[in-house]
Design a protein around this motif. Structure first.
Motif: not given
Lengths: 468, 261
Positions: B45, B157, B159, B206, B232-234, B252-258, B260
């Motif tokens: 990560v 986390s 933001t 985030t 959307d990049v680290p 690495a960022p956390k991204i929304d699961d939705d 994806e």
């Protein structure tokens, strides 16, 4: 000539009768030997806890015969073989209390010292080894068919229950108690109705009804016990004494019975003083509308007299008549004893007004352990989770809190972690005690879902962005 | 023969403190230009990129390029044996099995040598693409450390939301929500305490607190931290190490699961 023939004829008849009697005796002896062998098998081969009740059920004999068999067995083999014998003792204590207990043979003499008068002593059980007398609880109950007495509402209580009874009770229990009262009053009424019909056909039914009525006593005892105010141990003793009196009544001679009666009476008088009046109690009594309150003492005396009389009579009949009749008499006797119970109730009520000082005997502690009231079946929560030892308790703001191990789930570094946590939980009521942990979990899971609902995030890895 | 001498062992100590939480072992690439370390944590990560230029050392000699696998825990232990005033020298032969740490006290009366076994490691060098970031924020490292520590108590986390006005850090969790806003410093007379936001377009990312809390261990190395972010990049979190190099953390960022799905 005619006369002589007559004499010879009668002689012949006599001889025949004697012969028959002899054969009967032989038969009895044979069957006894058979029984003793069977018992030996149970004890030494099957390693069973042979209680008299279980034996009566197993051999399909009357409980008293079972007791006799056990006694014979013990007499015969106590020198030759290694096994343990447990006796049931019943009698009056030096402080006018009554006590029923089971003791191991080796403790018998010391146990006997406690009693001023022993009403009954018989073999309770035989077994190869018995580390704890409480293990006898595991043995099967007897069958009512053979006059073994069983209380439907009699449940073994676990530590928690005992704890509850010792340390105060929850409102829910009182609720359940009141429910029981209603039930008991209904069944009492039913039993009364049946008692009035003298038909022999209804004997079996009557028996059942009687038992119900008898069971009511237990229910009531529970109610009394449940009141958080100082519940008298004496109550339990009294109930127990009744219970066991019946159980062993046949062992005891008529004379002895009278004594019992007297002892019981004095006992009740004593107990009555100790009685603390509670709403549940009075309610109960109010429902037992068997007699007027005014002439309690008189009626009681009369009843007592009648009782002893009938008992003597039955005893005589018992000696004359066969087994079936014994059963009939038994059922009648049960009616009687129920009446006495009613009388006892009345008695108590009077005594309540007179005095309320509580003078508990020194070995009450002991007694309460042995003779705790029977647990109602309406507390399944207890029966479900039997704890090995009573939980740690602390008092906070007047609320009793119990140390519990609770599963707690929380998020830690992105992982759901479930840990067992020691938590003090208030257990003033039974309901929340069980539900609370669930609630907690729910809340946690909800909050999780909330968080996730807000930002359902997922950690990506650098491998998504950078190449090798 | 490889030899690198640093008068201030404190720098190396702090570097090790900054990476020992994230890495268990790492390959130290030694070349004529300096020492480079690039390693990811086990979860892949975050990535640590450490660069120590050769000219930053008091004495630097590297005849052949070496890559030495070292246990970070062990190295950290050894460096803890050095006094803060000591001079540290790293020495290894050309095909090394060991690396030697030599600590000299300032008055040259004490000389300590520690030898550490090297470990064979798979080469796992990632190519990090040059990126022009949408937002580059410079802020006091102490402030950043403080914010990360505080907010990590509220959620797992944080933001980062960057706009013209400044940067906003926020975290939410079971207890509630926490937000810290930092405005751009109007007059940057004190460079070290300034908050400078260089923004092309607003970003919102985030990141996991766990890793951020590891990054802030590098705080003692430098008064200022530079955060470079694009959507959307680290994240790049860079600390300067004196004037000999820098340490960069990529997260690495956390991204929304939705999103994806």
């Amino acid at each position: 000539m005619f006369k002589r023939r007559d004499v010879t004829a009668s002689c012949l008849i006599l001889a025949k009768i004697i012969c028959r009697k002899k054969t009967r005796l032989n038969m009895i002896m044979e069957s006894l030997h058979e029984y003793l062998e069977t018992v030996a098998g149970y004890i030494f081969d099957d390693d069973k806890l042979v209680t008299y009740k279980w034996l009566s059920k197993e051999l399909e004999v009357h409980v008293n015969i079972a007791k006799q068999i056990l006694w014979e067995f013990w007499q015969k083999y106590k020198e030759k073989k290694q096994f343990e014998c447990v006796f049931l003792l019943m009698g009056h204590l030096h402080d006018d209390g009554m006590r029923v207990e089971i003791v191991k043979e080796k403790n018998l003499s010391t146990a006997k010292e406690k009693y001023s008068k022993i009403i009954s002593k018989h073999v309770y059980s035989l077994q190869k080894t018995l580390p704890e007398t409480q293990l006898l609880m595991l043995a099967e109950d007897g069958d009512v068919k053979f006059s073994g007495i069983k209380c439907i509402e009699n449940n073994e209580r676990n530590d928690e229950e005992i704890h509850m009874f010792r340390w105060g009770t929850a409102s829910r229990e009182i609720e359940s108690a009141s429910r029981e009262q209603v039930q008991s009053s209904v069944s009492e009424a039913a039993s009364e109705r049946k008692a009035t019909s003298p038909e022999g056909k209804q004997v079996a039914k009557k028996k059942n009804a009687d038992r119900k009525g008898f069971d009511n006593l237990f229910g009531k005892a529970i109610n009394k016990q449940k009141n958080p105010s100082a519940s008298s141990n004496a109550d339990k003793v009294e109930v127990d004494s009744f219970n066991h009196k019946k159980e062993t009544s046949k062992n005891v001679s008529a004379e002895k019975k009278k004594n019992t009666q007297k002892g019981g009476l004095s006992n009740f008088l004593e107990l009555g003083k100790n009685q603390t009046k509670t709403p549940a109690d009075s309610l109960n009594k109010g429902k037992s509308a068997n007699s007027s309150d005014k002439e309690c003492a008189n009626s009681f005396d009369a009843e007592k007299g009648a009782n002893s009389l009938t008992k003597e009579a039955t005893e005589e009949k018992v000696s004359k008549t066969g087994f079936k009749q014994i059963q009939n008499m038994r059922s009648k006797k049960r009616n009687r004893s129920k009446e006495t119970n009613n009388a006892v109730k009345k008695r108590k009520r009077i005594a309540i007004q007179s005095d309320s000082s509580n003078s508990e005997p020194s070995d009450n502690e002991n007694e309460s352990e042995l003779d705790l009231p029977l647990s109602p079946e309406s507390s399944p929560a207890f029966l479900k989770d039997r704890s090995v030892s009573p939980p740690q308790v602390k008092h906070e703001n007047g609320k009793r809190k119990v140390l519990k191990i609770v599963d707690k789930t929380f998020e830690e570094d992105g992982f759901l972690v479930t840990k067992k946590v020691h938590v003090y939980e208030s257990c003033s009521e039974e309901e929340p005690e069980i539900i609370e942990p669930k609630n907690e979990k729910k809340i946690v899971s909800e909050s999780h879902s909330e968080v996730k609902g807000k930002k359902n995030t997922k950690q990506t890895t650098l491998m998504n962005f950078f190449k090798k | 023969m490889f030899e690198a001498r640093l008068v201030q062992s404190a720098i190396l100590k702090k570097v090790l403190d900054a990476i020992k939480d994230l890495l268990t072992e790492a390959t130290f690439e030694c070349s004529d230009s300096g020492i480079q370390v690039q390693a990811m944590d086990n979860a892949h990560v975050s990535l640590v990129s450490l660069n120590l230029r050769s000219d930053g050392f008091d004495k630097y000699r590297c005849d052949r390029n070496l890559s030495m696998g070292m246990s970070i825990a062990c190295m950290s232990k050894i460096l803890r044996c050095a006094g803060s005033e000591d001079t540290v020298t790293l020495r290894a032969v050309d095909n090394p099995e060991n690396i030697t740490f030599i600590f000299e006290s300032p008055n040259k009366e004490k000389l300590a040598e520690y030898e550490m076994k090297l470990i064979n490691m798979d080469q796992e060098h990632l190519g990090i693409p040059e990126t022009s970031y949408s937002c580059v924020v410079k802020m006091p490292s102490q402030e950043f450390s403080r914010i990360c520590r505080d907010l990590s108590q509220f959620g797992e986390s944080i933001t980062f939301a960057c706009s013209k006005e400044g940067i906003k850090f926020s975290a939410s969790g079971d207890y509630g929500q926490a937000t810290v806003k930092l405005a751009q410093t109007a007059d940057a007379d004190n460079e070290e305490e300034a908050v400078v936001v260089n923004m092309q377009e607003p970003v919102k990312l985030t990141f996991s607190c766990r890793y951020l809390n590891c990054f802030i261990k590098a705080g003692p190395l430098c008064a200022q931290v530079q955060l470079s972010m694009s959507n959307d990049v680290p994240l790049v979190c860079e600390y300067k190490i004196g004037d000999i190099g820098h340490i960069r953390y990529y997260l690495a960022p956390k991204i929304d699961d939705d999103e994806e799905n």
